[in-house]
Design a protein around this motif. Sequence first.
Motif, mmCIF file in Angstrom:
data_model
loop_
_atom_site.group_PDB
_atom_site.id
_atom_site.type_symbol
_atom_site.label_atom_id
_atom_site.label_comp_id
_atom_site.label_asym_id
_atom_site.label_seq_id
_atom_site.Cartn_x
_atom_site.Cartn_y
_atom_site.Cartn_z
ATOM 1 N N MET A 203 1.168 -1.418 -0.668
ATOM 2 C CA MET A 203 0.561 -0.078 0.193
ATOM 3 C C MET A 203 1.454 1.169 -0.112
ATOM 4 S SD MET A 203 -3.408 -0.812 2.262
ATOM 5 C CE MET A 203 -3.941 -2.353 1.703
ATOM 6 N N LEU A 204 1.994 1.655 0.853
ATOM 7 C CA LEU A 204 2.758 2.351 0.341
ATOM 8 C C LEU A 204 3.733 2.933 -0.407
ATOM 9 C CD1 LEU A 204 4.397 1.717 3.938
ATOM 10 C CD2 LEU A 204 2.808 3.296 3.687
ATOM 11 N N LEU A 205 3.544 1.485 -1.152
ATOM 12 C CA LEU A 205 4.570 1.781 -2.395
ATOM 13 C C LEU A 205 3.674 2.434 -3.997
ATOM 14 C CD1 LEU A 205 7.060 -1.172 -2.369
ATOM 15 C CD2 LEU A 205 7.512 0.850 -3.120
ATOM 16 N N GLU A 206 2.163 1.762 -3.955
ATOM 17 C CA GLU A 206 1.153 2.304 -4.538
ATOM 18 C C GLU A 206 0.510 3.797 -4.361
ATOM 19 O OE1 GLU A 206 -0.534 1.354 -7.670
ATOM 20 O OE2 GLU A 206 0.075 -0.579 -6.493
ATOM 21 N N ALA A 207 0.847 4.387 -2.852
ATOM 22 C CA ALA A 207 1.081 5.918 -2.992
ATOM 23 C C ALA A 207 1.988 6.282 -3.580
ATOM 24 C CB ALA A 207 0.765 5.952 -1.166
ATOM 25 N N VAL A 208 3.473 5.606 -3.813
ATOM 26 C CA VAL A 208 4.560 6.329 -4.174
ATOM 27 C C VAL A 208 4.564 6.236 -5.854
ATOM 28 C CG1 VAL A 208 6.471 5.578 -4.588
ATOM 29 C CG2 VAL A 208 6.297 5.669 -2.932
ATOM 30 N N GLN A 209 3.964 4.707 -6.400
ATOM 31 C CA GLN A 209 3.830 4.938 -8.000
ATOM 32 C C GLN A 209 2.576 5.636 -8.565
ATOM 33 O OE1 GLN A 209 5.087 2.529 -9.769
ATOM 34 N NE2 GLN A 209 4.531 3.828 -11.496
ATOM 35 N N TYR A 210 1.518 5.801 -8.017
ATOM 36 C CA TYR A 210 0.194 6.444 -7.462
ATOM 37 C C TYR A 210 1.359 8.333 -8.217
ATOM 38 C CZ TYR A 210 -4.035 9.270 -6.567
ATOM 39 O OH TYR A 210 -5.527 10.863 -6.932
ATOM 40 N N LEU A 211 1.806 8.612 -7.028
ATOM 41 C CA LEU A 211 2.037 10.387 -7.662
ATOM 42 C C LEU A 211 3.526 10.102 -9.154
ATOM 43 C CD1 LEU A 211 1.555 10.628 -4.727
ATOM 44 C CD2 LEU A 211 3.351 12.024 -4.619
ATOM 45 N N LYS A 212 3.945 9.627 -8.964
ATOM 46 C CA LYS A 212 5.045 8.741 -10.412
ATOM 47 C C LYS A 212 4.094 8.528 -11.383
ATOM 48 C CE LYS A 212 9.100 6.245 -8.799
ATOM 49 N NZ LYS A 212 9.470 4.942 -8.996
ATOM 50 N N ASP A 213 2.461 8.343 -11.836
ATOM 51 C CA ASP A 213 1.433 8.184 -13.053
ATOM 52 C C ASP A 213 1.330 9.574 -13.061
ATOM 53 O OD1 ASP A 213 1.987 5.431 -13.087
ATOM 54 O OD2 ASP A 213 0.364 4.764 -12.163
ATOM 55 N N ARG A 214 1.305 10.460 -11.803
ATOM 56 C CA ARG A 214 0.495 11.737 -12.083
ATOM 57 C C ARG A 214 2.043 12.692 -12.462
ATOM 58 N NH1 ARG A 214 -4.734 12.143 -9.374
ATOM 59 N NH2 ARG A 214 -4.419 14.385 -8.925
ATOM 60 N N GLY A 215 2.636 11.624 -12.744
ATOM 61 C CA GLY A 215 4.426 13.550 -12.979
ATOM 62 C C GLY A 215 4.584 14.301 -11.461
ATOM 63 N N GLU A 216 4.150 13.767 -10.639
ATOM 64 C CA GLU A 216 4.509 14.454 -9.008
ATOM 65 C C GLU A 216 5.891 13.523 -8.519
ATOM 66 O OE1 GLU A 216 0.001 16.178 -8.546
ATOM 67 O OE2 GLU A 216 0.696 14.354 -7.596
ATOM 68 N N ASP A 217 6.683 14.532 -7.571
ATOM 69 C CA ASP A 217 6.866 14.054 -7.274
ATOM 70 C C ASP A 217 7.135 12.803 -5.734
ATOM 71 O OD1 ASP A 217 10.162 13.865 -6.081
ATOM 72 O OD2 ASP A 217 9.933 16.039 -5.648
#
Length: 499
Positions: A203-217
């Motif tokens: 779940m923590l990694l999915e939060a990271v991926q969520y921002l990456k997919d949106r082009g955010e830091d």
Amino acid sequence: MAKLSQAELERHLWGAADILRGTVDAGDYKQYIFGLLFYKRLCDVWDEEFEALLAETGDREEAADPDEHRFHIPKEHRWEAVREQSTLIGQRLNNALAAIEDANLRLRGVFGDVDFANQDRFSDALLEKLLSHFEKHRLRNADVPADMLGDAYLYLIKMFAEGAGKKGGEFYTPRSIVRLMVEIIDPRPGMSVYDPTCGSGGMLLEAVQYLKDRGEDARTLSLYGQEKNFATWGIAEINLFLHNVDDAFIAKGDTILSPKRYDPKAREFVEGIGAYDRVLANPPFSEKVWGYEVWQNGDPFGRDTYGCPPKGYGDLAFVQHMLASLKDVGMLAVVVPHGVLFRGGAEGRIREAMLAADVVEAVVGLAPNLFYGAGIPAALLVCRKKKPAERRGKVLMVNGDATYKPGKAQNFLADEHVRRLAEAVHAFADVEKLARVVPVEEIAANGHNLNISRYVQTGADAEAVDVAAEVSKLQDLIAKRNEAEAVMFGHLKRLGYVG
């Protein structure tokens, strides 16, 4: 050396599991595979860093300086040193893993209690075969980028979870459900995200991926978690490390009986409740031994705001812990069994108190058979301490029992299902056969029952049964059976088999 595709890498790593299958108990060998994979990755990346530094400086001593590397591996415990020995390989592996933990505070304890020196499990011949398999491909960053290896690691976790059945659910939540939860809570750059029962860290990694997919830091996220099972804690730490996530802090221990928060000044975990922007979790369903004996006299950490859950059902203890861990403007999503939504007694009183405090924002019903080893449908409870003004005094009920794709062993959510359910929560509006905004007064009139089908019916609801017609069909079938039996016994009588 030829680069691997994602599928080839996954087959290669799963091939290592095939070598151990039948020799080591199915519930245990994941620890050994994860440990060896991590050891090989560390050694290969260290070699890669060393060669780059050597090319830059021309100084072997400087290139081997621990301060120049992300992690340190003592010379006598690197992969090539272990491979020089053809006997007592298991003991050499044990020594190497222990030395790496001692040399790297961040990696302390990640290998758990794996014991490659157990000759009953690991002969030198078996270990030679296993290490030779891992040597077929380099695992340097240039060969296998972090995201690629991280995804392969998640693939292994998923495969082990499928093989473990019900126990697999203890350390792995299907990724589509995790993605739905993250979509709902919508973490933003700079936020803190917390999972109090973090399992393998998905779940923590999915939060990271969520921002990456949106082009955010994604590097601006602060990640925190706690995990009771020591071996699973190690899996989570490796998972985060392989994904190049260094700013995550995972505590060991029982979240209900001994909650931990990270103290940045002391740079260590201390007992207590933190305060986070986003909280999400898939706690154990209806935990029987959860800490009732302590909570019945009042939770020492003050989390029992809405009441003490019953002895045999710990679900609402986890929910209350998560609410206590929220900042005032925070938001949480938690997986709960459907019983939490309608059971009476202590749980009914807790629901009543939560609804009166107006902290329940949405209830999302999920389709059956989405989780490993649990065919029963579950739901997501979405809560805030302070709801937006336009949502106060209301609860969004979303019925997703028809929103899924059937699978052979279990059902799953496709991307369009995740999107549809998440958009329904964000819209907070009525959608025919999917969602309805329900006033808290109506829920109170229904005995504070949050059973979703009471408020939203879908096309998956069973059609009304014409009882008289069905009874007529049954009577007709019974008559035909009796007629067939009479003919059969007539033949047997003529042949002399019955009197």
